[in-house]
Design a protein around this motif. Structure first.
Motif, PDB file in Angstrom:
ATOM      1  N   ALA A 192       6.722  -3.805 -13.440  1.00  0.00           N
ATOM      2  CA  ALA A 192       7.640  -2.841 -12.843  1.00  0.00           C
ATOM      3  C   ALA A 192       6.907  -2.147 -11.699  1.00  0.00           C
ATOM      4  N   LEU A 193       7.335  -2.429 -10.467  1.00  0.00           N
ATOM      5  CA  LEU A 193       6.675  -1.927  -9.270  1.00  0.00           C
ATOM      6  C   LEU A 193       7.596  -1.001  -8.502  1.00  0.00           C
ATOM      7  N   ASP A 194       7.063   0.126  -8.056  1.00  0.00           N
ATOM      8  CA  ASP A 194       7.824   1.017  -7.193  1.00  0.00           C
ATOM      9  C   ASP A 194       6.855   1.733  -6.269  1.00  0.00           C
ATOM     10  N   ILE A 195       7.322   2.038  -5.060  1.00  0.00           N
ATOM     11  CA  ILE A 195       6.491   2.744  -4.098  1.00  0.00           C
ATOM     12  C   ILE A 195       6.482   4.241  -4.352  1.00  0.00           C
ATOM     13  N   SER A 196       7.462   4.733  -5.088  1.00  0.00           N
ATOM     14  CA  SER A 196       7.616   6.171  -5.287  1.00  0.00           C
ATOM     15  C   SER A 196       6.899   6.648  -6.552  1.00  0.00           C
ATOM     16  N   GLN A 197       6.913   7.947  -6.721  1.00  0.00           N
ATOM     17  CA  GLN A 197       6.312   8.539  -7.912  1.00  0.00           C
ATOM     18  C   GLN A 197       7.203   8.412  -9.143  1.00  0.00           C
ATOM     19  N   SER A 198       8.297   7.693  -9.025  1.00  0.00           N
ATOM     20  CA  SER A 198       9.118   7.410 -10.197  1.00  0.00           C
ATOM     21  C   SER A 198       8.327   6.599 -11.221  1.00  0.00           C
ATOM     22  N   VAL A 199       7.215   5.991 -10.781  1.00  0.00           N
ATOM     23  CA  VAL A 199       6.371   5.228 -11.706  1.00  0.00           C
ATOM     24  C   VAL A 199       5.849   6.110 -12.831  1.00  0.00           C
TER      25      VAL A 199
END
Length: 187
Positions: free
Chosen positions: A144-151
């Protein structure tokens, strides 16, 4: 991040293998540390999430990162619960994800579409709802990859799932090499 995932990662610029340096662990779960390339470049692991983005993306944020970070973190604050927890939200998300994969009828309800043992990339995972709600094959490896801090939220929602790996990164410069994934999706 579980140590078992280390061989999957490469320097996103050169493709070189990365060395894992763990500073704080909970069993096999690396909570703090970094990946280091043979040339000495490092990428931190903060709260169990590798950060393959510039430091400004997990500190002072750029517009896109800030927008998506706020969207996902504010959802839970306003709703008081994670996305997908009501029967209607779960049904809606199931239908939307099913359409993404071209599924119909009973196939769509099951969302049982990945072969056991396959490696899947959710490019732009947001808060990791697809990994949490539709993880029907525990033998699949889910990235699961995301650029935002939603990680941060995605990690909290999925850290109990040993087949899910959350990382912060840019889909235009991912830290994997070669033909790594059976399927890649972006919702």
């Amino acid at each position: 991040m579980l140590e078992k995932w280390t061989p999957v990662f490469r320097n996103p610029d050169t493709g070189d293998f990365l060395e894992l340096v763990a500073k704080e662990k909970d069993g096999d779960d690396v909570l703090q540390g970094y990946f280091r390339s043979p040339g000495g470049k490092t990428w931190p692991i903060i709260d169990g999430v590798p950060r393959f983005v510039p430091e400004s993306f997990y500190g002072e944020k750029k517009q896109t990162v800030q927008s998506f970070s706020e969207k996902w973190t504010n959802w839970e604050k306003k709703a008081g619960r994670p996305l997908g927890q009501t029967p209607q939200e779960h049904a809606d998300l199931s239908e939307q994800l099913g359409h993404l994969f071209g599924l119909q009828g009973a196939e769509q309800v099951e969302l049982n579409i990945f072969k056991s043992g396959s490696r899947i990339l959710d490019a732009g995972c947001g808060v990791g709802w697809a990994e949490e709600l539709f993880n029907h094959h525990p033998n699949c490896e889910r990235f699961a990859l995301d650029i935002s801090q939603s990680v941060e939220v995605a990690r909290a929602r999925t850290k109990m799932l040993s087949n899910v790996f959350v990382l912060q990164g840019d889909i235009l410069n991912i830290p994997f090499s070669g033909p790594t994934f059976y399927a890649i999706f972006s919702y």
